[in-house]
Design a protein around this motif. Sequence first.
Motif, short mmCIF file in Angstrom:
data_model
loop_
_atom_site.label_atom_id
_atom_site.label_comp_id
_atom_site.label_asym_id
_atom_site.label_seq_id
_atom_site.Cartn_x
_atom_site.Cartn_y
_atom_site.Cartn_z
N ALA A 186 0.83 -1.21 0.00
CA ALA A 186 0.00 0.00 0.00
C ALA A 186 0.86 1.26 0.00
O ALA A 186 0.57 2.22 -0.72
N ALA A 187 1.93 1.25 0.80
CA ALA A 187 2.82 2.41 0.86
C ALA A 187 3.53 2.63 -0.48
O ALA A 187 3.62 3.77 -0.98
N ALA A 188 4.05 1.54 -1.05
CA ALA A 188 4.75 1.65 -2.33
C ALA A 188 3.79 2.09 -3.43
O ALA A 188 4.14 2.93 -4.28
N ALA A 189 2.59 1.53 -3.42
CA ALA A 189 1.59 1.90 -4.42
C ALA A 189 1.21 3.37 -4.29
O ALA A 189 1.06 4.09 -5.29
N ALA A 190 1.05 3.84 -3.05
CA ALA A 190 0.70 5.24 -2.82
C ALA A 190 1.76 6.17 -3.38
O ALA A 190 1.46 7.20 -4.01
N PHE A 191 3.03 5.83 -3.13
CA PHE A 191 4.14 6.66 -3.63
C PHE A 191 4.10 6.78 -5.14
O PHE A 191 4.29 7.87 -5.70
N VAL A 192 3.84 5.66 -5.83
CA VAL A 192 3.82 5.67 -7.29
C VAL A 192 2.55 6.33 -7.82
O VAL A 192 2.61 7.22 -8.69
N ILE A 193 1.42 5.94 -7.28
CA ILE A 193 0.13 6.38 -7.81
C ILE A 193 -0.07 7.89 -7.65
O ILE A 193 -0.56 8.56 -8.57
N PHE A 194 0.32 8.43 -6.51
CA PHE A 194 0.13 9.87 -6.29
C PHE A 194 1.10 10.71 -7.10
O PHE A 194 1.01 11.94 -7.12
N GLY A 195 2.03 10.06 -7.78
CA GLY A 195 2.90 10.78 -8.72
C GLY A 195 2.29 10.90 -10.10
O GLY A 195 2.90 11.50 -10.99
#
Length: 446
Positions: free
Chosen positions: A194-203
């Motif tokens: 979830a943390a890794a996905a958030a970092f990528v997705i919010f970019g």
Amino acid sequence: MDTVIKINSFINGIVWGPFMLCILLGVGIFYSFKMHFFQIRHFKLWWKMTFCSIFTQTGSKNSNNRLSPFRAMATALAGAIGTGNIVGVAGAISLGGAGAVFWMWAAAVFGMSTIFAENVLGVRYREVRNGCFVGGPMYYIEKGLHCKWGAVIFAILCTFAALGMGNMTQANSVAGALKSGFDISPQISGIVIAAAAAFVIFGGIGRISALTEKLVPFMALLYILAAFIVLAVNFKKIPGAFAEIICGAFDLKCAAGGFMGYGMSRALKYGISRGVFSNEAGLGSSPIVHAAADTDDPYTQGMWGIFQVFIDTIVLCTLMALCILTTDSDICEQDSIILSTEAFSSVLGNTGKIFISVSIVLFAFATLVSWCYFGEKSFEYLSKGRFIVLYRVIYIAASYIGCIMSLSLVWDISDTLNGLMALPNLAALILLSNKIRYSELSTRLK
């Protein structure tokens, strides 16, 4: 809950039944004839326009607003190259026999024409929103067919399919692989994913495509290298594996015994369905990101779609199939992940088990972040650009839930949604076929 399961099972039997598979294959056959079998006759041209251009591009833009054609393809390929290349191939062989691989090839060859047409329409009917190109089936259904309700139906199905098949099931595969390979608990996996996905997705698409541009080639090369090691050890069995594939595809071994047809029908069913599951040609997901490419030529972007299917199915799926068939793995009623692991472990030992776990993690995570873009653009179409941050938050939360839950029903419902997505998209491909002309493409052949 039993009622939901029964309803979904009934609908799934229709959308992934013989009739639907014939439509999927039929659209590919139709466009193959319409475009004079461009994907076969002009292999050298589209290979030069795609793969070879990677090393010669000088002016392609890569920003949050515009993507190079290669980045668009890498993001689309990341969405397609998930666990289907590992689990899907093994499942096709265990359920349909070695002959299923032949029909995966057939689905890919004709699927190249289908995805070519999708991408041409995606670029042709796209529009600019907030400085970005946006497109996909919802746009060419609305603007090309003037069918707003059909576009809305596709967008709704894609939004929910992204949360299910594109997100929760992929996250569940990652958690399972990390548990099996490294004994990491699903709760910890969920937090990290979830943390890794958030970092990528919010970019935004810029960061998503930047990740896939690097991750997809790395994944593919690692996968190809490991497969070549396995096949090098068992190279004497490769001709026999190809013979098994051809014989199984047409049920030749059973012809003398009077059972001709049953084995072939199973091979055809599972080969085509798993092939489509792997490369997603005809589902309508890929043109959403291909439409964001910084190009004025829809036909060249269509060639990137051909390249995408070629790498996904003809190369990667074939290598997995050959690894399974040359290592004497027990394919009868074998769990797909176990079957894949057994094929690599027979040569690489415990490293093979770790390799499969790492491959699933990389493939599934790449699919997860790419499908966020597919779902987000569908949701953006429905909401007219509002509540995008809310969608991203829900998507990230769903990825954590996917890690810690048993998702058999989610898998089944998501599979149905994927099939339903294809219906309005395939209808649009047929009805808009006059917008895709070989005469326009032929100018690239001179």
